[in-house]
Motif scaffolding. Structure first.
Motif, short mmCIF file in Angstrom:
data_model
loop_
_atom_site.label_atom_id
_atom_site.label_comp_id
_atom_site.label_asym_id
_atom_site.label_seq_id
_atom_site.Cartn_x
_atom_site.Cartn_y
_atom_site.Cartn_z
N CYS A 113 0.76 -0.83 -0.18
CA CYS A 113 -0.10 0.37 0.16
C CYS A 113 0.72 1.45 -0.17
O CYS A 113 0.73 2.08 -0.60
CB CYS A 113 -0.55 -0.31 1.18
SG CYS A 113 -2.28 -1.31 1.43
N ALA A 116 2.46 1.78 -3.54
CA ALA A 116 1.22 2.33 -4.44
C ALA A 116 1.29 3.56 -4.26
O ALA A 116 1.27 4.42 -5.00
CB ALA A 116 -0.14 1.51 -4.15
N GLU A 122 -2.99 3.61 -8.78
CA GLU A 122 -4.02 2.64 -8.83
C GLU A 122 -3.74 1.35 -9.15
O GLU A 122 -3.44 1.05 -10.24
CB GLU A 122 -5.32 3.30 -9.12
CG GLU A 122 -6.50 2.35 -8.70
CD GLU A 122 -7.64 3.15 -9.04
OE1 GLU A 122 -8.75 2.84 -9.14
OE2 GLU A 122 -7.74 3.92 -9.18
N TYR A 123 -3.48 -0.03 -8.19
CA TYR A 123 -3.37 -1.73 -8.38
C TYR A 123 -5.36 -1.53 -9.75
O TYR A 123 -4.76 -2.55 -10.04
CB TYR A 123 -3.68 -1.94 -7.38
CG TYR A 123 -2.42 -2.45 -6.78
CD1 TYR A 123 -0.83 -2.44 -7.34
CD2 TYR A 123 -2.34 -1.28 -5.01
CE1 TYR A 123 0.15 -2.25 -6.67
CE2 TYR A 123 -0.56 -1.69 -4.73
CZ TYR A 123 -0.02 -2.34 -5.05
OH TYR A 123 0.99 -1.75 -4.60
N THR A 124 -5.82 -1.23 -9.14
CA THR A 124 -7.08 -1.88 -9.79
C THR A 124 -8.36 -0.77 -10.61
O THR A 124 -8.88 -0.33 -10.25
CB THR A 124 -8.59 -2.21 -8.51
OG1 THR A 124 -8.72 -1.30 -8.35
CG2 THR A 124 -7.61 -3.62 -8.11
N VAL A 132 -5.11 -7.54 -8.05
CA VAL A 132 -3.26 -7.72 -7.76
C VAL A 132 -3.39 -8.97 -7.35
O VAL A 132 -3.68 -9.90 -6.60
CB VAL A 132 -3.84 -6.44 -6.37
CG1 VAL A 132 -2.07 -6.71 -5.96
CG2 VAL A 132 -3.99 -5.57 -6.84
N CYS A 157 -1.53 -9.29 -15.18
CA CYS A 157 -2.92 -8.21 -13.73
C CYS A 157 -1.22 -7.46 -13.44
O CYS A 157 -0.60 -7.56 -13.10
CB CYS A 157 -3.43 -8.94 -13.37
SG CYS A 157 -3.11 -10.42 -11.61
N ALA A 158 -2.13 -6.71 -12.51
CA ALA A 158 -0.87 -6.03 -11.53
C ALA A 158 0.01 -7.09 -10.08
O ALA A 158 -0.88 -7.98 -10.29
CB ALA A 158 -1.87 -5.20 -10.57
N VAL A 160 3.17 -7.54 -7.39
CA VAL A 160 3.59 -6.62 -6.31
C VAL A 160 4.00 -8.35 -6.14
O VAL A 160 3.90 -8.73 -4.99
CB VAL A 160 2.69 -6.06 -4.76
CG1 VAL A 160 4.16 -5.67 -4.64
CG2 VAL A 160 1.66 -5.10 -6.19
N MET A 223 7.23 -4.02 -8.42
CA MET A 223 5.71 -4.48 -9.37
C MET A 223 5.61 -4.30 -10.79
O MET A 223 6.31 -2.94 -10.88
CB MET A 223 5.35 -2.81 -8.57
CG MET A 223 5.48 -1.70 -7.23
SD MET A 223 4.75 -0.56 -6.73
CE MET A 223 3.36 -0.32 -6.88
N PHE A 227 -1.25 -1.33 -15.22
CA PHE A 227 -1.84 -0.27 -14.07
C PHE A 227 -1.10 0.95 -13.66
O PHE A 227 -1.09 1.95 -13.40
CB PHE A 227 -2.34 -0.33 -13.13
CG PHE A 227 -0.73 -1.32 -11.82
CD1 PHE A 227 -0.58 -0.52 -10.90
CD2 PHE A 227 0.05 -2.46 -12.28
CE1 PHE A 227 0.76 -0.40 -10.14
CE2 PHE A 227 0.81 -2.86 -11.00
CZ PHE A 227 1.07 -2.12 -10.37
#
Length: 263
Positions: A113, A116, A122-124, A132, A157-158, A160, A223, A227
């Motif tokens: 968090c 980001a 913004e991940y989504t 994520v 997708c995103a 991490v 990351m 996104f």
């Protein structure tokens, strides 16, 4: 009682109000070494006994907790970020259950968090990804075969990646076996929210070189995903044409029409 507390991602004022109160009341604090900002230990009272778990085994940590319980004292087990992510709390909780020692868990702000926030990310993002993946590269500690980086990267997708900044060449190679390309946006965030925070952005194809040139090999998150790019769809929820339980949309007939225009 033993309280597992998430220290947050680094900045002392990102610990929860409950977490700070427990630190202030603790008779014993066992903290996760260099991963926890030492400024947080300044909340402890003067006679609090403080232990660095980086120098301890699980058995030694539990022994400290048991001794505190025998004295009817309160222990805070201070973990980095949120204890539920790479905190190894389950094995501690099971030992406490065996000894019938009461415990609870106070969540914290995870470094994913904080990272980001450092990137204004913004991940989504609508139209880009709504999922994520939080994972780590296999190293001295293995990961399940089905959760290899290459397998997870197939989703595109995103993503991490924790605990992998020292293996960037291998990580880059495995990520490129999935749905990502050499031009997929990537980032390295070193010590998110700490005073020494650093953020690096690069295409995935330059990830290893970027980290090497910056001298970053630990205490950083990687990351990857679109996104981190500049193209996405506008949110349906806040589109004037979109009808919700609380607001009538402006589209003909009030149908639940979602926008699809890229920003």
């Amino acid at each position: 009682m033993v309280h597992f507390v998430g220290a947050g991602c680094g900045a002392p004022d990102l610990i929860t109000l409950r977490g700070r109160r427990l630190l202030e009341e603790a008779d014993v604090i066992v903290y996760a070494g260099s991963l926890v900002n030492p400024a947080l230990l300044g909340f402890a009272k003067k006679d609090c006994r403080i232990y660095n778990s980086a120098q301890m085994t699980l058995e030694e940590v539990i022994a400290v907790m048991e001794e505190a319980e025998s004295r009817q004292q309160m222990t805070v087990r201070l973990h980095t970020g949120d204890p539920s992510l790479y905190g190894a709390i389950r094995e501690q909780i099971d030992r406490l259950k065996e000894q019938k020692i009461a415990y609870d868990v106070t969540p914290g702000v995870s470094s994913f968090c904080g990272a980001a926030a450092a990137l204004d990310a913004e991940y989504t993002l609508p139209g880009i990804t709504q999922s994520v993946i939080i994972t780590r590269m296999a190293g001295r500690t293995p990961v399940p075969e089905a959760e290899s980086i290459a397998s997870l990267a197939a989703h595109g997708c995103a993503m991490v990646i924790f605990l992998s900044a020292g293996m960037l060449e291998g990580l880059q190679r495995e990520l490129l076996k999935g749905a990502y390309t050499e031009q997929t946006p990537a980032a390295i965030v070193y010590k998110a929210s700490w005073p020494e925070e650093r953020t690096l952005r690069c295409p995935l194809g330059n990830l290893a070189r970027c980290g090497k040139e910056a001298g970053i090999s630990k205490t950083a998150l990687v990351m990857v995903g679109n996104f981190l790019g500049d193209v996405y769809d506008r949110s349906c929820l806040y589109d004037p044409a979109f009808t919700t339980e609380y607001r009538q949309g402006t589209d003909a007939g009030g149908a639940d029409v979602c926008c699809g225009g890229a920003v």
